[in-house]
Design a protein around this motif. Structure first.
Motif, PDB file in Angstrom:
ATOM      1  N   ASP A 145       1.044  -1.382  -0.173  1.00 39.18           N
ATOM      2  CA  ASP A 145      -0.247   0.535   0.226  1.00 39.18           C
ATOM      3  C   ASP A 145       1.537   1.085  -0.627  1.00 39.18           C
ATOM      4  OD1 ASP A 145      -1.966  -1.360   0.621  1.00 39.18           O
ATOM      5  OD2 ASP A 145      -2.095  -1.309   2.393  1.00 39.18           O
ATOM      6  N   ILE A 146       2.345   1.115   0.363  1.00 38.68           N
ATOM      7  CA  ILE A 146       3.088   1.843   0.469  1.00 38.68           C
ATOM      8  C   ILE A 146       3.172   2.865  -0.589  1.00 38.68           C
ATOM      9  CG2 ILE A 146       5.298   3.511   1.954  1.00 38.68           C
ATOM     10  CD1 ILE A 146       4.300   1.506   4.575  1.00 38.68           C
ATOM     11  N   LYS A 147       3.140   3.976  -0.987  1.00 41.39           N
ATOM     12  CA  LYS A 147       3.840   4.290  -2.043  1.00 41.39           C
ATOM     13  C   LYS A 147       5.021   5.380  -2.233  1.00 41.39           C
ATOM     14  CE  LYS A 147      -0.967   4.436  -4.694  1.00 41.39           C
ATOM     15  NZ  LYS A 147      -1.827   4.888  -4.525  1.00 41.39           N
ATOM     16  N   GLN A 149       8.447   5.850  -0.800  1.00 39.90           N
ATOM     17  CA  GLN A 149       9.686   5.924   0.591  1.00 39.90           C
ATOM     18  C   GLN A 149      10.379   4.425   0.445  1.00 39.90           C
ATOM     19  OE1 GLN A 149       9.529   8.010   1.499  1.00 39.90           O
ATOM     20  NE2 GLN A 149       8.081   9.112   3.277  1.00 39.90           N
ATOM     21  N   PRO A 172       4.702  15.284  10.148  1.00 45.92           N
ATOM     22  CA  PRO A 172       3.287  14.918   9.995  1.00 45.92           C
ATOM     23  C   PRO A 172       2.215  13.757   8.515  1.00 45.92           C
ATOM     24  CG  PRO A 172       3.595  16.542  10.997  1.00 45.92           C
ATOM     25  CD  PRO A 172       4.317  16.321  10.470  1.00 45.92           C
ATOM     26  N   GLY A 173       2.672  12.580   8.278  1.00 45.38           N
ATOM     27  CA  GLY A 173       1.865  12.561   7.168  1.00 45.38           C
ATOM     28  C   GLY A 173       3.207  11.710   5.915  1.00 45.38           C
ATOM     29  N   ALA A 174       4.370  11.418   6.730  1.00 45.18           N
ATOM     30  CA  ALA A 174       5.640  10.906   6.073  1.00 45.18           C
ATOM     31  C   ALA A 174       4.660   9.143   5.258  1.00 45.18           C
ATOM     32  CB  ALA A 174       6.713  11.138   5.993  1.00 45.18           C
ATOM     33  N   GLY A 175       3.848   8.613   6.280  1.00 44.91           N
ATOM     34  CA  GLY A 175       3.993   7.630   5.944  1.00 44.91           C
ATOM     35  C   GLY A 175       3.934   6.396   7.285  1.00 44.91           C
ATOM     36  N   LYS A 176       4.493   7.292   8.685  1.00 42.50           N
ATOM     37  CA  LYS A 176       5.695   6.272   9.167  1.00 42.50           C
ATOM     38  C   LYS A 176       4.291   5.353   9.886  1.00 42.50           C
ATOM     39  CE  LYS A 176       5.834  10.223  11.981  1.00 42.50           C
ATOM     40  NZ  LYS A 176       5.641  11.453  10.894  1.00 42.50           N
ATOM     41  N   SER A 177       3.394   6.341  10.656  1.00 42.10           N
ATOM     42  CA  SER A 177       2.585   5.037  11.139  1.00 42.10           C
ATOM     43  C   SER A 177       2.522   4.231  10.319  1.00 42.10           C
ATOM     44  CB  SER A 177       1.055   5.980  12.224  1.00 42.10           C
ATOM     45  OG  SER A 177       1.651   6.685  12.574  1.00 42.10           O
ATOM     46  N   MET A 178       1.988   4.297   9.473  1.00 45.42           N
ATOM     47  CA  MET A 178       1.826   3.609   8.510  1.00 45.42           C
ATOM     48  C   MET A 178       2.509   2.354   7.899  1.00 45.42           C
ATOM     49  SD  MET A 178       0.228   4.930   4.601  1.00 45.42           S
ATOM     50  CE  MET A 178      -0.769   3.451   3.089  1.00 45.42           C
ATOM     51  N   VAL A 343       6.767  12.422   1.451  1.00 47.56           N
ATOM     52  CA  VAL A 343       5.923  11.630   0.199  1.00 47.56           C
ATOM     53  C   VAL A 343       5.571  12.359  -0.729  1.00 47.56           C
ATOM     54  CG1 VAL A 343       3.263  10.975   1.024  1.00 47.56           C
ATOM     55  CG2 VAL A 343       4.295   9.620  -0.553  1.00 47.56           C
TER      56      VAL A 343
HETATM   57  N1  LIG Z   1       4.039   6.703   1.125  1.00 47.46           N
HETATM   58  C1  LIG Z   1       2.595   7.049   1.165  1.00 47.46           C
HETATM   59  N2  LIG Z   1       2.001   6.339  -0.198  1.00 47.46           N
HETATM   60  C2  LIG Z   1      -0.009   5.901   0.724  1.00 47.46           C
HETATM   61  N3  LIG Z   1       0.116   6.883   1.189  1.00 47.46           N
HETATM   62  C3  LIG Z   1       0.526   7.531   2.722  1.00 47.46           C
HETATM   63  C4  LIG Z   1       1.988   7.444   2.115  1.00 47.46           C
HETATM   64  N4  LIG Z   1       2.567   8.478   3.140  1.00 47.46           N
HETATM   65  C5  LIG Z   1       1.195   8.788   4.011  1.00 47.46           C
HETATM   66  N5  LIG Z   1       0.167   8.294   3.356  1.00 47.46           N
HETATM   67  C6  LIG Z   1      -1.669   8.210   3.257  1.00 47.46           C
HETATM   68  O1  LIG Z   1      -1.648  10.028   5.132  1.00 47.46           O
HETATM   69  C7  LIG Z   1      -2.136   9.420   5.626  1.00 47.46           C
HETATM   70  C8  LIG Z   1      -0.823   9.433   7.101  1.00 47.46           C
HETATM   71  O2  LIG Z   1       0.582   8.960   7.086  1.00 47.46           O
HETATM   72  P1  LIG Z   1       0.915   8.556   8.543  1.00 47.46           P
HETATM   73  O3  LIG Z   1       1.223   7.054   8.365  1.00 47.46           O
HETATM   74  O4  LIG Z   1      -0.297   8.548   9.287  1.00 47.46           O
HETATM   75  O5  LIG Z   1       1.687   9.400   8.913  1.00 47.46           O
HETATM   76  P2  LIG Z   1       2.958  10.026   9.746  1.00 47.46           P
HETATM   77  O6  LIG Z   1       2.449   9.120  11.128  1.00 47.46           O
HETATM   78  O7  LIG Z   1       3.948   9.754   9.130  1.00 47.46           O
HETATM   79  O8  LIG Z   1       2.234  11.195  10.364  1.00 47.46           O
HETATM   80  C9  LIG Z   1      -1.764   7.781   5.637  1.00 47.46           C
HETATM   81  O9  LIG Z   1      -3.085   6.847   6.443  1.00 47.46           O
HETATM   82  C10 LIG Z   1      -2.308   7.632   4.735  1.00 47.46           C
HETATM   83  O10 LIG Z   1      -3.442   7.643   3.603  1.00 47.46           O
END
Ligand SMILES: Nc1ncnc2c1ncn2[C@@H]1O[C@H](COP(=O)(O)OP(=O)(O)O)[C@@H](O)[C@H]1O
Ligand SMILES: [Mg+2]
Length: 355
Positions: A145-147, A149, A172-178, A343
């Motif tokens: 699912d991860i694009k 990175q 924030p939003g880089a996809g760390k939790s994901m 991302v």
């Molecule tokens: N590399 C990625 N590929 C696809 N979706 C992403 C990616 N990075 C972030 N997202 C989207 O952004 C949302 C927030 O990511 P999240 O993992 O919560 O970021 P972080 O924990 O780094 O703040 C995810 O739920 C997803 O929908």
């Protein structure tokens, strides 16, 4: 117990009953003593034979109608009973969990007192419970699912292969939790020995759903407001905490600097020894806790330090203060530390990868 016996049509004699829980110096707590007490009373009334009960360990909570309600810990109890050459009487709902202790163990899992009494008298024989395996969740999050990175995914793969602790730092939003949530999807399944180990811990915590065991590695994700007992273990019956529940699996601490510093420092010892110790006034409980630590954090309070074109309002202090909340000794123990960039828009428009 009186109500339960009354409900199944047995009246207690008018004389006084004395229940003695021995040995007296051991602290005893919990509702699982209900059933053994009731069985002892039934034996003293002559309803159940003494020598039958001597062959079993019993545990269970009694409902007012004579039903036997589930209690935590039937799997370790079955293993311990077997070690003493005894069988186990446990609630019906805990039976399939206890059955994992081995085929040779004599396990009786009645739903109520009447079923047990009928079994002993030979009116209606209880069938032995079967070990059950939980079906793997079909929609487990998947790494594909991860694009983009790519380097973060590579780091995750290396961490998975070597069992290394991992720290991800990024905006924030880089996809760390994901990314962290997708680590279990690339970890190998549990072998039977490991499965039994973690199930015993989950059993004590009362977290084995319907007594079914799972082959998926645990992924524990405590919130950053979690207290020390929640992580290390403790509470009413010295229950295992998140660290023990993550044994053979992943402990994911999202927003690492937001955890209380005491909680963070309590991680250091288990990371070294692979165990957590719950200390009580008169006894200690040691739980195995060999987990893989995955942590994620923003680089600073506003979250954007290091992003091109961004200047924190508090200047460089913003990042230094925030990262300073993580102590050196803890950072030392995190083998792989990576920085993620936000991302890229061009990556997000990529098609979902096939593999
Ligand atoms: N590399 C990625 N590929 C696809 N979706 C992403 C990616 N990075 C972030 N997202 C989207 O952004 C949302 C927030 O990511 P999240 O993992 O919560 O970021 P972080 O924990 O780094 O703040 C995810 O739920 C997803 O929908
Ligand atoms: Mg996050």
């Amino acid at each position: 117990m009186k109500a339960a016996l009354y409900a199944i049509g047995l009246a207690l004699p008018g004389r006084r009953l004395v229940v003695n829980l021995s040995p007296a110096d051991l602290p005893k707590e919990g509702s699982h003593f209900d059933l053994p007490i009731a069985l002892a009373v039934l034996a003293s009334l002559g309803v159940l034979p003494h020598d039958f009960l001597m062959r079993y360990v019993a545990m269970g909570e009694l409902a007012l109608d004579g039903g036997i309600m589930s209690v935590a810990g039937s799997l370790p109890a079955a293993i311990a009973a077997n070690g003493r050459g005894l069988g186990l009487i446990c609630p019906k709902s805990s039976g399939s969990e206890a059955a994992w202790a081995g085929e040779e163990i004599d396990i009786l899992a009645p739903a109520n007192l009447v079923q047990l009494i009928n079994h002993v008298k030979g009116h209606q024989v209880l069938s032995p419970p079967k070990p059950a395996l939980a079906e793997a969740a079909a929609n487990q999050p998947d790494l594909r699912d991860i694009k983009g990175q790519e380097s973060a995914k590579r780091a995750l793969e290396v961490a998975a292969a070597g069992g290394h602790h991992l720290l991800m730092v990024g905006p924030p939003g880089a996809g760390k939790s994901m990314l962290a949530q997708r680590l279990p999807s690339i970890l190998p399944p549990l072998d039977p020995r490991e499965m039994l180990d973690i199930s015993m811990i989950a059993s004590l915590a009362g977290e084995l759903g319907e007594g079914k065991l799972s082959r998926v590695r645990p992924f524990r994700n405590p919130h950053h407001s979690a207290s020390m007992p929640a992580l290390v273990g403790g509470g009413l019956r010295a229950k295992p905490g998140e660290m023990a529940l993550a044994h053979h699996g992943v402990l994911f601490l999202d927003e690492l600097p937001e955890f209380q510093s005491r909680v963070l420092e309590s991680l250091r010892q288990p990371l070294e020894t692979g165990e957590t110790v719950v200390a009580r006034a008169n006894y200690h409980v040691t739980y195995p806790a060999r987990f893989q630590l995955v942590a994620a954090m923003n680089p600073c309070r506003c979250g954007m330090a290091g992003t091109p074109g961004h200047v924190c309002r508090q200047g460089p202090r913003c990042a230094a203060d925030y990262q300073g909340r993580i102590s050196g000794p803890l950072l030392d123990r995190l083998d792989i530390q990576i920085e993620l960039a936000a991302v890229r828009a061009s990556d997000l428009t990529l098609r979902r990868q096939r593999k």
